[in-house]
Write a protein that holds these residues in place. Structure first.
Motif, PDB file in Angstrom:
ATOM      1  N   ASP A   1     -24.292  54.373  32.100  1.00  0.00           N
ATOM      2  CA  ASP A   1     -25.404  55.304  32.289  1.00  0.00           C
ATOM      3  C   ASP A   1     -26.093  54.936  33.593  1.00  0.00           C
ATOM      4  N   CYS A   2     -26.263  55.901  34.470  1.00  0.00           N
ATOM      5  CA  CYS A   2     -26.904  55.620  35.751  1.00  0.00           C
ATOM      6  C   CYS A   2     -28.360  55.200  35.511  1.00  0.00           C
ATOM      7  N   PRO A   3     -28.769  54.028  36.022  1.00  0.00           N
ATOM      8  CA  PRO A   3     -30.164  53.598  35.803  1.00  0.00           C
ATOM      9  C   PRO A   3     -31.164  54.441  36.596  1.00  0.00           C
ATOM     10  N   HIS A   4     -30.691  55.223  37.561  1.00  0.00           N
ATOM     11  CA  HIS A   4     -31.605  56.031  38.386  1.00  0.00           C
ATOM     12  C   HIS A   4     -31.833  57.417  37.792  1.00  0.00           C
ATOM     13  N   CYS A   5     -30.730  58.108  37.457  1.00  0.00           N
ATOM     14  CA  CYS A   5     -30.887  59.493  36.993  1.00  0.00           C
ATOM     15  C   CYS A   5     -30.375  59.689  35.568  1.00  0.00           C
ATOM     16  N   HIS A   6     -29.849  58.601  34.966  1.00  0.00           N
ATOM     17  CA  HIS A   6     -29.371  58.618  33.577  1.00  0.00           C
ATOM     18  C   HIS A   6     -28.151  59.509  33.342  1.00  0.00           C
TER      19      HIS A   6
ATOM     20  N   GLN B   1     -20.753  54.095  42.264  1.00  0.00           N
ATOM     21  CA  GLN B   1     -21.622  55.117  42.830  1.00  0.00           C
ATOM     22  C   GLN B   1     -21.776  56.263  41.837  1.00  0.00           C
ATOM     23  N   CYS B   2     -23.019  56.568  41.546  1.00  0.00           N
ATOM     24  CA  CYS B   2     -23.286  57.640  40.589  1.00  0.00           C
ATOM     25  C   CYS B   2     -22.839  58.971  41.193  1.00  0.00           C
ATOM     26  N   PRO B   3     -21.964  59.709  40.476  1.00  0.00           N
ATOM     27  CA  PRO B   3     -21.497  60.984  41.031  1.00  0.00           C
ATOM     28  C   PRO B   3     -22.602  62.032  41.087  1.00  0.00           C
ATOM     29  N   ASN B   4     -23.669  61.798  40.340  1.00  0.00           N
ATOM     30  CA  ASN B   4     -24.756  62.780  40.309  1.00  0.00           C
ATOM     31  C   ASN B   4     -25.789  62.531  41.409  1.00  0.00           C
ATOM     32  N   CYS B   5     -26.395  61.305  41.427  1.00  0.00           N
ATOM     33  CA  CYS B   5     -27.492  61.062  42.381  1.00  0.00           C
ATOM     34  C   CYS B   5     -27.051  60.229  43.582  1.00  0.00           C
ATOM     35  N   ARG B   6     -25.772  59.735  43.559  1.00  0.00           N
ATOM     36  CA  ARG B   6     -25.190  59.012  44.690  1.00  0.00           C
ATOM     37  C   ARG B   6     -25.758  57.613  44.896  1.00  0.00           C
TER      38      ARG B   6
HETATM   39 ZN   LIG Z   1     -27.463  58.666  39.138  1.00  0.00          ZN
END
Ligand SMILES: [Zn+2]
Length: 222
Positions: A10-15, A47-52
């Motif tokens: 789970d991305c810690p920035h944008c989940h 690298q988060c594919p959503n928020c990078r």
């Molecule tokens: Zn993210």
């Protein structure tokens, strides 16, 4: 061969949910790009594919270099107990004689260990040199708790027999990288001392670092 498996993250920035490829073992003869990804930290970055945003994911791995005959059991964290116990290695690893097998903790130590062994050097000898340099030749290095590191070999032009060996540390007061260059003869003197001293016999899979050397030096000399 190298082995990996996928772990959900789970991305810690944008989940956002994603997947991270975690390498259980790395064979750098078959997959040399994985070695480079260790040195530039990419192996541990997702690298988060959503928020990078990039996320650092520490995981341990078994590192195998067949050409230079070494195998490293790498972990980010030190174990609570038994850091210097020999590893119980599953017997049929099928390795030839002359293999160096070590446990390594921490990414900086991991990269340094790879560099030492890729240069065909004996890591016990290098750690002994580092200990003598930072406690006897330049005691301010250990007094200020700076870490002396192996920095590579220098070959003189047209004469590869006369290499010198480089060490460095970061002087935090001067904010300066300090470089020490020693003649290769110095390495061979330490190598002989290690060979003649049973305190420096290493069991398979032991972590060989500055603390291990210090422990061995404290035992009574033969
Ligand atoms: Zn993210």
């Amino acid at each position: 061969m190298s082995q990996s498996h996928k772990e959900p993250i789970d991305c810690p920035h944008c989940h956002a949910r994603g997947e991270f490829e975690l390498w259980d073992s790395v064979n750098v003869d078959l997959d040399p790009e994985l070695r480079d990804k260790i040195f530039n930290d990419e192996l541990f970055l997702w690298q988060c594919p959503n928020c990078r945003n990039e996320v650092f994911i520490p995981f341990g791995s078994l590192y195998h270099d067949m050409k230079n005959k070494f195998m490293l059991f790498f972990s980010f964290e030190e174990p609570e107990r038994g850091k210097y116990d020999p590893l119980e290695i599953p017997q049929p690893l099928g390795l030839e004689d002359g293999y160096t097998i070590r446990s390594v903790y921490g990414l900086i130590n991991f990269k340094e260990k790879i560099a030492i062994l890729e240069n065909g050097l004996n890591d016990v000898v290098i750690e002994r040199m580092k200990y003598i340099i930072s406690h006897i030749s330049y005691p301010e290095i250990s007094e200020k708790r700076y870490d002396l590191r192996f920095g590579g070999l220098n070959a003189k032009e047209e004469d590869s027999m006369h290499e010198s060996i480089v060490f460095f540390y970061l002087d935090e007061e001067k904010e300066e990288k300090m470089i020490l260059t020693l003649p290769m003869d110095n390495y061979y003197e330490h190598k002989l001392a290690v060979k003649l001293d049973p305190r420096f016999n290493v069991e398979r899979g032991v972590c060989v670092d500055q603390e291990w050397i210090a422990n061995q030096m404290k035992k009574s000399a033969p």
